[in-house]
Motif scaffolding. Structure first.
Motif, PDB file in Angstrom:
ATOM      1  N   LEU A  43      95.311  52.467  27.918  1.00  0.00           N
ATOM      2  CA  LEU A  43      95.284  51.901  26.565  1.00  0.00           C
ATOM      3  C   LEU A  43      96.667  51.944  25.928  1.00  0.00           C
ATOM      4  O   LEU A  43      97.046  51.007  25.221  1.00  0.00           O
ATOM      5  CB  LEU A  43      94.267  52.634  25.693  1.00  0.00           C
ATOM      6  N   GLN A  44      97.426  52.989  26.172  1.00  0.00           N
ATOM      7  CA  GLN A  44      98.795  53.041  25.640  1.00  0.00           C
ATOM      8  C   GLN A  44      99.628  51.900  26.225  1.00  0.00           C
ATOM      9  O   GLN A  44     100.407  51.274  25.513  1.00  0.00           O
ATOM     10  CB  GLN A  44      99.458  54.396  25.951  1.00  0.00           C
ATOM     11  N   ARG A  45      99.456  51.646  27.503  1.00  0.00           N
ATOM     12  CA  ARG A  45     100.163  50.526  28.144  1.00  0.00           C
ATOM     13  C   ARG A  45      99.768  49.210  27.477  1.00  0.00           C
ATOM     14  O   ARG A  45     100.609  48.366  27.179  1.00  0.00           O
ATOM     15  CB  ARG A  45      99.819  50.502  29.633  1.00  0.00           C
ATOM     16  N   ARG A  46      98.481  49.064  27.226  1.00  0.00           N
ATOM     17  CA  ARG A  46      97.972  47.855  26.561  1.00  0.00           C
ATOM     18  C   ARG A  46      98.581  47.728  25.162  1.00  0.00           C
ATOM     19  O   ARG A  46      99.037  46.664  24.772  1.00  0.00           O
ATOM     20  CB  ARG A  46      96.458  47.947  26.477  1.00  0.00           C
ATOM     21  N   PHE A  47      98.564  48.826  24.413  1.00  0.00           N
ATOM     22  CA  PHE A  47      99.097  48.797  23.045  1.00  0.00           C
ATOM     23  C   PHE A  47     100.593  48.482  23.033  1.00  0.00           C
ATOM     24  O   PHE A  47     101.083  47.851  22.106  1.00  0.00           O
ATOM     25  CB  PHE A  47      98.845  50.128  22.340  1.00  0.00           C
ATOM     26  N   ASP A  48     101.316  48.924  24.058  1.00  0.00           N
ATOM     27  CA  ASP A  48     102.753  48.642  24.136  1.00  0.00           C
ATOM     28  C   ASP A  48     103.023  47.172  24.446  1.00  0.00           C
ATOM     29  O   ASP A  48     104.051  46.633  24.046  1.00  0.00           O
ATOM     30  CB  ASP A  48     103.411  49.526  25.196  1.00  0.00           C
ATOM     31  N   GLY A  76      96.341  48.381  15.379  1.00  0.00           N
ATOM     32  CA  GLY A  76      96.476  49.582  14.564  1.00  0.00           C
ATOM     33  C   GLY A  76      95.181  50.387  14.513  1.00  0.00           C
ATOM     34  O   GLY A  76      95.187  51.613  14.638  1.00  0.00           O
ATOM     35  N   ALA A  77      94.061  49.688  14.342  1.00  0.00           N
ATOM     36  CA  ALA A  77      92.764  50.368  14.312  1.00  0.00           C
ATOM     37  C   ALA A  77      92.454  51.001  15.665  1.00  0.00           C
ATOM     38  O   ALA A  77      91.916  52.113  15.733  1.00  0.00           O
ATOM     39  CB  ALA A  77      91.666  49.382  13.920  1.00  0.00           C
ATOM     40  N   ALA A  78      92.808  50.304  16.743  1.00  0.00           N
ATOM     41  CA  ALA A  78      92.552  50.835  18.081  1.00  0.00           C
ATOM     42  C   ALA A  78      93.410  52.065  18.353  1.00  0.00           C
ATOM     43  O   ALA A  78      92.945  53.026  18.977  1.00  0.00           O
ATOM     44  CB  ALA A  78      92.806  49.754  19.126  1.00  0.00           C
ATOM     45  N   LEU A  79      94.646  52.067  17.877  1.00  0.00           N
ATOM     46  CA  LEU A  79      95.500  53.247  18.026  1.00  0.00           C
ATOM     47  C   LEU A  79      94.904  54.442  17.292  1.00  0.00           C
ATOM     48  O   LEU A  79      94.899  55.563  17.803  1.00  0.00           O
ATOM     49  CB  LEU A  79      96.908  52.961  17.498  1.00  0.00           C
ATOM     50  N   SER A  80      94.396  54.205  16.092  1.00  0.00           N
ATOM     51  CA  SER A  80      93.763  55.289  15.323  1.00  0.00           C
ATOM     52  C   SER A  80      92.514  55.796  16.034  1.00  0.00           C
ATOM     53  O   SER A  80      92.272  57.008  16.095  1.00  0.00           O
ATOM     54  CB  SER A  80      93.386  54.802  13.931  1.00  0.00           C
ATOM     55  N   GLY A  81      91.728  54.881  16.560  1.00  0.00           N
ATOM     56  CA  GLY A  81      90.528  55.270  17.299  1.00  0.00           C
ATOM     57  C   GLY A  81      90.862  56.084  18.537  1.00  0.00           C
ATOM     58  O   GLY A  81      90.181  57.060  18.854  1.00  0.00           O
ATOM     59  N   LEU A  82      91.938  55.708  19.215  1.00  0.00           N
ATOM     60  CA  LEU A  82      92.360  56.445  20.408  1.00  0.00           C
ATOM     61  C   LEU A  82      92.819  57.846  20.033  1.00  0.00           C
ATOM     62  O   LEU A  82      92.512  58.814  20.725  1.00  0.00           O
ATOM     63  CB  LEU A  82      93.465  55.687  21.149  1.00  0.00           C
TER      64      LEU A  82
END
Length: 198
Positions: A43-48, A76-82
């Motif tokens: 997910l971090q790779r995806r967010f980057d 942003g919401a997905a980062l917070s959820g992670l």
């Protein structure tokens, strides 16, 4: 004296049995936490990748600002959820929040990629081609990591629910772990097959 030895033998056997079950529960819990760490990496790779995708599309999609803003907000919401899920992998509330945020991000990315199809110059851009290829590869990795996590959670939950492990799990407070699922309302939108017209 003989009765005391028999009693001590029974207590020793029960203690060894309880320790073995306890250790098995710890191993299963650590396995699903490790599986979640793999989701985190993907997910971090995806967010980057997402900011690069948005930035590449921004020059072409001047009339699609709302779509780009939706992707940024969903990221942003997905980062917070992670972040919440990383603090407590397997927690039902954290997994539900993460699943909902990922579903929103999936939907926003799907709409962005559908809009990209309407812009031949953007679609043909080497940078966009590379980013969409990386995003597709990452989405596959996320799906495999989610499946591995859910399999580990199921193995842990099965282990803590079956007798006699359930007795030890109850005594030591092993709580049930939640699967990482996209909410049903978002699942239909994410999994809908795109319509192709010629």
């Amino acid at each position: 004296m003989g009765t005391l030895l028999i009693l001590l033998g029974i207590v020793a056997v029960v203690a060894v049995w309880a320790v073995a079950i306890y250790n098995g529960l710890i191993t299963a819990r650590n396995a699903f936490r490790n599986a979640f760490a793999q989701i985190d990496v993907q997910l971090q790779r995806r967010f980057d990748l997402i900011p690069n995708l948005v930035e590449t599309a921004k020059g072409y999609l001047t009339h699609e600002r709302e779509t780009l803003e939706a992707v940024v907000a969903a990221r942003g919401a997905a980062l917070s959820g992670l972040a919440a899920a990383k603090a407590s992998p397997g927690d039902p509330a954290a997994m539900a929040t993460l699943g909902a945020a990922q579903g929103m991000l999936d939907g926003a990315l799907g709409r962005l990629l559908a809009v990209v199809e309407a812009y031949p110059d953007l679609k043909a851009s080497q940078n966009m081609l590379q980013l969409t290829e990386e995003l597709t590869s990452t989405e596959n990795r996320v799906a495999f990591a989610r499946q591995a996590f859910n399999d580990s959670v199921m193995a842990y939950n099965n282990k803590r629910e079956v007798f006699p492990s359930s007795v030890v799990a109850g005594l030591f407070g092993f709580a049930a772990a939640a699967l990482l699922e996209i909410p049903a309302a978002q699942r239909a939108e994410v999994r809908a097959a795109p319509k192709v017209q010629f």
